[in-house]
Design a protein around this motif. Structure first.
Motif, PDB file in Angstrom:
ATOM      1  N   ILE A  30       0.842  -1.294  -0.143  1.00 58.31           N
ATOM      2  CA  ILE A  30      -0.004   0.115  -0.109  1.00 58.31           C
ATOM      3  C   ILE A  30       1.019   1.171  -0.131  1.00 58.31           C
ATOM      4  O   ILE A  30       1.883   1.305   0.487  1.00 58.31           O
ATOM      5  N   TYR A  31       0.581   2.214  -0.602  1.00 55.11           N
ATOM      6  CA  TYR A  31       1.364   3.373  -0.884  1.00 55.11           C
ATOM      7  C   TYR A  31       0.579   4.672  -0.842  1.00 55.11           C
ATOM      8  O   TYR A  31      -0.754   4.684  -1.398  1.00 55.11           O
ATOM      9  N   GLY A  32       1.082   5.843  -0.596  1.00 53.02           N
ATOM     10  CA  GLY A  32       0.154   7.098  -0.744  1.00 53.02           C
ATOM     11  C   GLY A  32       1.045   8.148   0.204  1.00 53.02           C
ATOM     12  O   GLY A  32       1.983   7.830   0.571  1.00 53.02           O
ATOM     13  N   LYS A  33       0.357   9.288  -0.143  1.00 57.38           N
ATOM     14  CA  LYS A  33       1.060  10.422   0.609  1.00 57.38           C
ATOM     15  C   LYS A  33       1.359  10.361   2.097  1.00 57.38           C
ATOM     16  O   LYS A  33       2.376  10.741   2.818  1.00 57.38           O
ATOM     17  N   GLU A  34       0.034   9.803   2.661  1.00 59.12           N
ATOM     18  CA  GLU A  34       0.253   9.890   4.013  1.00 59.12           C
ATOM     19  C   GLU A  34       0.850   8.521   4.889  1.00 59.12           C
ATOM     20  O   GLU A  34       1.395   8.585   5.738  1.00 59.12           O
ATOM     21  N   ILE A  35       0.544   7.606   3.875  1.00 57.43           N
ATOM     22  CA  ILE A  35       0.981   6.111   4.542  1.00 57.43           C
ATOM     23  C   ILE A  35       2.438   5.789   4.175  1.00 57.43           C
ATOM     24  O   ILE A  35       3.003   5.160   4.804  1.00 57.43           O
ATOM     25  N   GLY A  36       3.017   6.470   3.152  1.00 55.69           N
ATOM     26  CA  GLY A  36       4.188   5.982   2.649  1.00 55.69           C
ATOM     27  C   GLY A  36       4.253   4.858   2.002  1.00 55.69           C
ATOM     28  O   GLY A  36       3.106   4.573   1.018  1.00 55.69           O
ATOM     29  N   ASN A  37       5.055   3.961   1.859  1.00 51.42           N
ATOM     30  CA  ASN A  37       4.894   2.670   1.514  1.00 51.42           C
ATOM     31  C   ASN A  37       5.121   1.448   2.376  1.00 51.42           C
ATOM     32  O   ASN A  37       6.017   1.405   3.376  1.00 51.42           O
ATOM     33  N   GLU A  38       4.254   0.638   2.528  1.00 51.26           N
ATOM     34  CA  GLU A  38       3.827  -0.426   3.539  1.00 51.26           C
ATOM     35  C   GLU A  38       3.776  -1.671   3.065  1.00 51.26           C
ATOM     36  O   GLU A  38       2.883  -1.751   1.826  1.00 51.26           O
ATOM     37  N   ILE A  39       4.377  -2.890   3.330  1.00 52.37           N
ATOM     38  CA  ILE A  39       3.929  -4.176   2.775  1.00 52.37           C
ATOM     39  C   ILE A  39       3.277  -4.596   3.730  1.00 52.37           C
ATOM     40  O   ILE A  39       3.560  -4.831   4.977  1.00 52.37           O
ATOM     41  N   PHE A  40       2.364  -5.581   3.314  1.00 52.01           N
ATOM     42  CA  PHE A  40       1.269  -6.203   4.060  1.00 52.01           C
ATOM     43  C   PHE A  40       0.821  -7.664   3.881  1.00 52.01           C
ATOM     44  O   PHE A  40       1.399  -8.012   2.891  1.00 52.01           O
ATOM     45  N   THR A  41       0.255  -8.361   4.559  1.00 53.17           N
ATOM     46  CA  THR A  41      -0.681  -9.413   4.298  1.00 53.17           C
ATOM     47  C   THR A  41      -2.166  -9.301   4.307  1.00 53.17           C
ATOM     48  O   THR A  41      -2.467  -8.318   5.375  1.00 53.17           O
ATOM     49  N   VAL A  42      -2.995  -9.799   3.714  1.00 54.20           N
ATOM     50  CA  VAL A  42      -4.477  -9.800   4.111  1.00 54.20           C
ATOM     51  C   VAL A  42      -4.900 -11.104   3.707  1.00 54.20           C
ATOM     52  O   VAL A  42      -4.557 -11.894   2.735  1.00 54.20           O
ATOM     53  N   ASP A  43      -5.834 -11.549   4.510  1.00 52.17           N
ATOM     54  CA  ASP A  43      -6.597 -12.971   4.394  1.00 52.17           C
ATOM     55  C   ASP A  43      -7.321 -12.767   2.938  1.00 52.17           C
ATOM     56  O   ASP A  43      -8.072 -11.833   2.516  1.00 52.17           O
ATOM     57  N   GLU A  44      -7.217 -13.943   2.275  1.00 55.06           N
ATOM     58  CA  GLU A  44      -7.331 -14.299   0.778  1.00 55.06           C
ATOM     59  C   GLU A  44      -9.121 -14.143   0.805  1.00 55.06           C
ATOM     60  O   GLU A  44      -9.498 -13.386  -0.230  1.00 55.06           O
ATOM     61  N   SER A  45      -9.883 -15.021   1.784  1.00 55.06           N
ATOM     62  CA  SER A  45     -11.266 -14.843   1.518  1.00 55.06           C
ATOM     63  C   SER A  45     -11.751 -13.444   1.621  1.00 55.06           C
ATOM     64  O   SER A  45     -12.672 -12.883   0.934  1.00 55.06           O
ATOM     65  N   ALA A  46     -11.107 -12.640   2.650  1.00 59.95           N
ATOM     66  CA  ALA A  46     -11.615 -11.107   2.872  1.00 59.95           C
ATOM     67  C   ALA A  46     -11.591 -10.553   1.781  1.00 59.95           C
ATOM     68  O   ALA A  46     -12.318  -9.667   0.955  1.00 59.95           O
ATOM     69  N   LEU A  47     -10.207 -10.709   1.036  1.00 59.38           N
ATOM     70  CA  LEU A  47      -9.882  -9.690  -0.256  1.00 59.38           C
ATOM     71  C   LEU A  47     -10.922 -10.064  -1.305  1.00 59.38           C
ATOM     72  O   LEU A  47     -11.481  -9.350  -1.993  1.00 59.38           O
ATOM     73  N   LEU A  48     -11.241 -11.357  -1.486  1.00 59.30           N
ATOM     74  CA  LEU A  48     -12.106 -11.749  -2.766  1.00 59.30           C
ATOM     75  C   LEU A  48     -13.521 -11.448  -2.373  1.00 59.30           C
ATOM     76  O   LEU A  48     -14.277 -11.055  -3.304  1.00 59.30           O
ATOM     77  N   LYS A  49     -13.991 -11.263  -1.103  1.00 63.33           N
ATOM     78  CA  LYS A  49     -15.323 -10.990  -0.836  1.00 63.33           C
ATOM     79  C   LYS A  49     -15.493  -9.334  -1.083  1.00 63.33           C
ATOM     80  O   LYS A  49     -16.281  -8.905  -1.641  1.00 63.33           O
ATOM     81  N   GLU A  50     -14.380  -8.582  -0.713  1.00 65.07           N
ATOM     82  CA  GLU A  50     -14.274  -7.089  -0.789  1.00 65.07           C
ATOM     83  C   GLU A  50     -14.252  -6.861  -2.160  1.00 65.07           C
ATOM     84  O   GLU A  50     -14.913  -5.946  -2.837  1.00 65.07           O
ATOM     85  N   THR A  51     -13.382  -7.465  -3.231  1.00 61.69           N
ATOM     86  CA  THR A  51     -13.381  -7.276  -4.722  1.00 61.69           C
ATOM     87  C   THR A  51     -14.478  -7.681  -5.223  1.00 61.69           C
ATOM     88  O   THR A  51     -15.075  -7.074  -6.398  1.00 61.69           O
ATOM     89  N   SER A  52     -15.478  -8.533  -4.797  1.00 64.84           N
ATOM     90  CA  SER A  52     -16.495  -8.894  -5.432  1.00 64.84           C
ATOM     91  C   SER A  52     -17.710  -8.004  -5.047  1.00 64.84           C
ATOM     92  O   SER A  52     -18.570  -7.637  -5.922  1.00 64.84           O
ATOM     93  N   ALA A  53     -17.481  -7.086  -3.927  1.00 66.70           N
ATOM     94  CA  ALA A  53     -18.480  -6.129  -3.738  1.00 66.70           C
ATOM     95  C   ALA A  53     -18.191  -4.969  -4.244  1.00 66.70           C
ATOM     96  O   ALA A  53     -19.078  -4.176  -4.634  1.00 66.70           O
ATOM     97  N   SER A  54     -16.845  -4.368  -4.178  1.00 65.85           N
ATOM     98  CA  SER A  54     -16.462  -3.149  -4.868  1.00 65.85           C
ATOM     99  C   SER A  54     -15.808  -3.318  -6.122  1.00 65.85           C
ATOM    100  O   SER A  54     -15.733  -1.911  -6.699  1.00 65.85           O
ATOM    101  N   GLY A  55     -15.414  -4.349  -6.727  1.00 63.93           N
ATOM    102  CA  GLY A  55     -14.928  -4.379  -8.014  1.00 63.93           C
ATOM    103  C   GLY A  55     -13.314  -4.292  -7.805  1.00 63.93           C
ATOM    104  O   GLY A  55     -12.796  -4.251  -6.980  1.00 63.93           O
TER     105      GLY A  55
END
Length: 189
Positions: A30-55
């Protein structure tokens, strides 16, 4: 829109991302003016659920170890074989930030065309837009149910809410309708 819980990740070894994926998580940045650059992990099923809802290019709410915000999904990298997500890129945005991104074109009415012996040959499935982050739609619908053989659809045929500007040339072809038999003959030639 639910909040995606992101966990900061420390890069340890070149094969660390594979280990993360075996645990059912997707590595990302994730990157941006406020957050800078950060590496992360996210739960696969939560990501799939969110992309099906928001595109796949939509806005998501995130919580990165207590830091909350909004981000646009810039890219989801997938493996070649199973089309499984292997990495995700987010860009932090504020609700009133103006952004430039792509929106999925959702075709409606293909079944009606097919029942008439017509087919839609598509050339584009994304359109570049500019809008406030809070106004970004998941997709834009294109209704082709009233089309006839020879009908050509362009970006000019898309209907967006006020405040959303199409950045692509409005005369760019999305797709065209042809008779099913003519299309089959062209494929065999």
């Amino acid at each position: 829109m639910e909040e995606l819980n992101l966990t900061k990740r420390i890069k340890t070894a070149s094969h660390g991302a594979r280990k993360v994926r075996r645990e059912g998580k997707i590595p990302g940045v994730i990157y941006g003016k406020e957050i800078g650059n950060e590496i992360f992990t996210v739960d696969e099923s939560a990501l799939l659920k969110e992309t099906s809802a928001s595109g796949e290019h939509g806005i998501v709410k995130f919580n990165l170890d207590g830091r909350k915000g909004n981000a646009v999904i810039k890219e989801i990298q997938r493996n070649a074989l199973g089309n499984k997500a292997i990495h995700v890129d987010f860009e932090e945005v504020a609700a009133n930030d103006t952004m430039h991104t792509e929106v999925l074109i959702k075709i409606v009415g293909k079944g009606i065309l097919e029942s008439k012996g017509l087919i839609l040959q598509t050339q584009r499935d994304l359109v570049k837009v500019s809008c406030k982050a809070k106004d970004l739609p998941k997709d834009v619908e294109l209704d082709v149910s009233n089309g006839q053989a020879g009908t050509v659809y362009t970006f000019k045929n898309l209907k967006f809410a006020e405040g959303i500007e199409v950045l692509d040339d409005l005369s760019t072809v999305i797709g065209s309708i042809s008779e099913e038999e003519k299309a089959k003959e062209e494929e065999t030639e």
